[in-house]
Design a protein around this motif. Structure first.
Motif, short mmCIF file in Angstrom:
data_model
loop_
_atom_site.label_atom_id
_atom_site.label_comp_id
_atom_site.label_asym_id
_atom_site.label_seq_id
_atom_site.Cartn_x
_atom_site.Cartn_y
_atom_site.Cartn_z
N TYR A 7 -12.64 0.70 -2.41
CA TYR A 7 -12.84 -0.71 -2.08
C TYR A 7 -12.11 -1.52 -3.15
CZ TYR A 7 -15.25 -4.96 -0.52
OH TYR A 7 -15.55 -6.20 -0.01
N GLU A 8 -11.07 -2.27 -2.74
CA GLU A 8 -10.25 -3.01 -3.69
C GLU A 8 -10.69 -4.47 -3.77
OE1 GLU A 8 -6.05 -2.64 -3.29
OE2 GLU A 8 -6.10 -0.45 -3.08
N HIS B 41 -9.90 -0.11 1.34
CA HIS B 41 -8.52 0.31 1.53
C HIS B 41 -8.56 1.79 1.86
CE1 HIS B 41 -4.12 0.37 -0.11
NE2 HIS B 41 -4.21 0.67 1.17
N SER C 264 0.84 -1.19 0.00
CA SER C 264 0.00 0.00 0.00
C SER C 264 0.88 1.24 0.00
CB SER C 264 -0.91 0.00 1.24
OG SER C 264 -1.61 1.23 1.34
N ALA D 294 -7.02 -9.16 -2.52
CA ALA D 294 -7.65 -7.99 -1.90
C ALA D 294 -9.17 -8.10 -1.97
CB ALA D 294 -7.18 -6.72 -2.60
N GLU E 21 -10.29 -2.94 9.22
CA GLU E 21 -10.03 -2.43 7.88
C GLU E 21 -8.99 -3.28 7.15
OE1 GLU E 21 -8.97 1.62 8.55
OE2 GLU E 21 -11.01 2.24 9.04
N TYR F 85 -7.99 -5.47 4.45
CA TYR F 85 -8.61 -5.75 3.15
C TYR F 85 -7.90 -6.88 2.40
CZ TYR F 85 -4.78 -3.08 1.04
OH TYR F 85 -3.54 -2.64 0.64
N THR G 298 -1.71 -8.81 -2.83
CA THR G 298 -2.80 -7.84 -2.89
C THR G 298 -3.57 -7.97 -4.20
OG1 THR G 298 -1.50 -6.33 -1.54
CG2 THR G 298 -3.37 -5.40 -2.73
#
Length: 680
Positions: free
Chosen positions: A469-470, A463, A123, A459, A370, A372, A455
């Motif tokens: 939203y991934e 995020h 990220s 995922a 959170e 993800y 990811t």
């Protein structure tokens, strides 16, 4: 609220300083000359070592002298003005290099040739677990470098060399440096030191750095004009960017035995960092990493190989996100190891080469509301061979690599573990000519493959850092890229230049795209909406160039006035339209006066507007910055350097287009930075 700062790093720093200051009268030595010219020897991407003036790939080197007077910035921001590079500029505490428009899992950041074993590629709000203040040298390779380092280097490599495991005895028994600096734009301070101390054939290394900065000042509203127009919000001057503070404490200790046949050593490093998250008010992140390394080299007197090199790194990494109430939220953990061994061939009439193996294993997890991505395990092993035949007037290069990567996880909401296995092949070939003295021409062709990251595969959630939203795709295949690159190095004495032109064709380019759908979530009693972005595969074309030119308009003895210029450009399109967050054209001009005791520089940097944007991406305005710099060495031995820099003199509003936060966080305003460095 900021937590109290650790005291251990300061203790090590003071101990390093005490040892250094005590030994100054006995062991003081003159500073070395800069080593950033085109004939600098690089090892990143070529374990047998080649000069920059004979490299068919684009390279940049920052040596110890350049780093001693560099800003107290994170890695991405420090390298942002290098041709072909930008910074992810998520926040001063979290920046990562962007190379030729590529970032994240396509750019490999290394420490001494071994991966960081952190979560910085997951990220943009995750800090790189290597700070430039720890380095005595940074080598950058622009373009595919997967033959030596694997698929995560498909876009380029940044190798931070820290010297924590010494490979040579210090002259006079002691060497090192102390640095202190401060800046006005963020009321920042930074202190660092390192020392190598010889006890016979054993060399002890100590180093530490401590940095602190408040929210940085800006010349305008945090909100961009484009965002204000698009959403109908007002632009209000806040004076600074809330949540842009950062703190860092890091220290390390290492040692090695050095003999005629090579060296062997170990090291330990600890990093503690706290920084704000600009994207969400009141949120900050605490990062901790403990890392062990071992490295060595055994040299052979006879036989086809001249040396065997080995390296191993193991790290425990924790990244905790805190809400404004001070309660820990999502926690990311990355634990693992990486190892490599390289056999370096003996030079035989211009024929050099290396073969090697590399392996790694990493466990990545995210725990909290959170989170993800699910917990995952990545195992990878690779083998490579690179060869170079240099016949003075011409030569050839070639190489081949095979990797097998296995990624396993239980998808969020799933009941059974899913495992994906990838077999990747990469190959390259090049030819080069030296038609006359000072002229080098190279042409290279490569095809490289990269397996998708955790990811990209798994995922599934909000995020918060990017505000979307991934959604990953567990069916993604490896992406492959074919790159053709032309190179020109020219050294005519007073006139010197470097040019790289490239074109890359991606098959199965993994891209994160807006689906046009919205996800709603209740947060603190209110409904928040997040656009849904999905990872998918498409084809893509990247084209661009980087050029540098220097001309001595006057020279007399050790004094010279030099004009320098640099320009870089990248254009990227996919089958779905322009690629997202592609940096615009930049042009930099400098005039420099250099002498033994005094160096002065005036720089003008222009970054063009970027209006070729992906769907739902806002354009970025152009800007021009004017910067002044100076260094003064008041003593004959040049061990002491005083330096100052005035940056963004006109206090212009500037935004980094590759940043996710470009429309809410401009670059810092006018800044005066002063410092002192002592090398001994």
């Amino acid at each position: 609220m900021k937590p109290s700062r650790p005291l251990l790093a300061r203790s090590v720093l003071l101990a390093t300083a005490a040892v250094s200051l005590t030994a100054m009268p006995v062991f003081a030595q003159s500073a070395q000359e800069p080593t950033t010219e085109l004939d600098d020897i690089i090892v990143t991407g070529a374990p047998f070592g080649i000069s920059q003036s004979a490299s068919v790939i684009a390279t940049t080197v920052l040596d110890e002298e350049a780093l001693a007077t560099a800003p107290a910035a994170t890695l991405g921001d420090l390298l942002a003005a290098t041709p072909g590079l930008r910074s992810s500029s998520f926040a001063p505490g979290a920046t990562r290099p962007v190379i030729r428009g590529l970032s994240g899992p396509r750019v490999q950041v290394l420490t001494n040739g071994i991966g960081l074993i952190d979560a910085s590629s997951v990220s943009p709000d995750h800090q790189v677990a290597a700070d430039p203040a720890e380095a005595n040298r940074i080598e950058i390779v622009r373009g595919p470098s997967t033959l030596v380092y694997g698929g995560s280097a498909i876009g380029g490599v940044v190798n931070v060399l820290d010297g924590r495991i010494p490979d040579a005895l210090p002259e006079g028994g002691l060497e090192g440096q102390l640095i202190a600096q401060g800046s006005t734009v963020d009321e920042g301070t930074a202190f660092g030191g390192r020392a190598n101390i010889a006890f016979g054939s054993f060399v002890l290394h100590l180093d530490a750095v401590t940095k602190e900065a408040d929210d940085y000042d800006i010349p305008s509203s945090p909100i961009s004009r484009a965002l204000a127009d698009a959403e109908g919000v007002a632009r209000e001057d806040t004076g600074s960017v809330p949540g842009s503070f950062s703190e860092l404490d890091a220290w390390g200790i290492g040692g090695s035995f050095i003999g005629e046949a090579g060296f062997a050593g170990i090291s330990y490093k600890e990093t503690d960092s706290t920084y704000g998250v600009v994207a969400e008010e009141g949120v900050f992140i605490e990062l901790e990493q403990q890392r062990f390394d071992a490295r060595g080299e055994l040299q052979f007197d006879t036989g086809p190989f001249r040396a065997l090199r080995g390296a191993f790194g193991q790290a425990d990494y924790t990244h905790t996100e805190f809400e404004d109430v001070g309660e820990p939220g999502t926690v990311f953990e990355s634990d693992g190891w990486e190892a490599r061994a390289d056999l370096i061939q003996r030079d035989r009439n211009g024929w050099n080469g290396a073969i090697g193996v590399q392996a790694l294993s990493r466990d990545l997890s995210a725990i909290g509301d959170e989170a993800y991505i699910p917990a995952s395990t990545t195992d990878e092993a690779g083998v490579y061979a690179v060869q170079r035949w240099d016949r003075d007037g011409y030569g050839f290069e070639g190489g081949l690599r095979y990797d097998r990567r296995t990624v396993s996880a239980t998808p969020i909401g799933g009941a059974t573990e899913l495992e994906r296995e990838y077999d990747n092949w990469s190959a390259s070939g090049a030819v080069f000519l030296r038609p006359s003295d000072g002229v080098f021409l190279g042409l290279s062709l490569s095809r490289n493959e990269r397996a998708p990251s955790e990811t990209e595969l798994f995922a599934d959630g909000v995020h918060v850092a990017t505000g979307v939203y991934e959604v990953g795709d567990t069916t993604l295949d490896s992406e492959s890229v074919t790159t053709l690159e032309g190179t020109l190095h020219y050294d005519g004495g007073a006139l010197r230049g470097d040019l790289h032109v490239y074109a890359s064709r991606y098959d199965g380019f993994i891209d994160l795209r807006d689906t046009g759908l919205v996800y709603e979530e209740m947060h603190h009693g209110e409904i928040e909406e997040f656009p849904i972005f999905a990872y998918l595969q498409t084809d893509a074309d990247f084209r661009g160039f980087e050029a540098e030119l220097a001309y001595d308009i006057w020279a007399e003895g050790n004094r010279a006035v030099t004009l320098e210029g640099a320009v870089d450009y990248v254009d990227a399109d996919t089958d779905l339209g322009p690629a997202s967050r592609i940096p615009p054209l930049s042009v930099t001009g400098r005039v420099e006066y250099a002498s033994g005791p005094l160096d002065l520089g005036l720089e003008v940097r222009h970054v063009a507007e970027q209006d070729e944007v992906a769907e739902f991406e806002l354009p970025t305005e152009s800007y021009t910055m004017i910067n002044l710099s100076g260094t003064w060495r008041p003593f004959v031995d040049q061990g002491v350097t005083l330096f100052a820099e005035a940056r963004n003199l006109t206090d212009t509003e500037a935004r980094e287009h590759v940043s996710f936060l470009k429309d809410i966080a401009p670059l810092p305003g006018r800044n005066l930075r002063v410092g002192i460095a002592y090398r001994f």
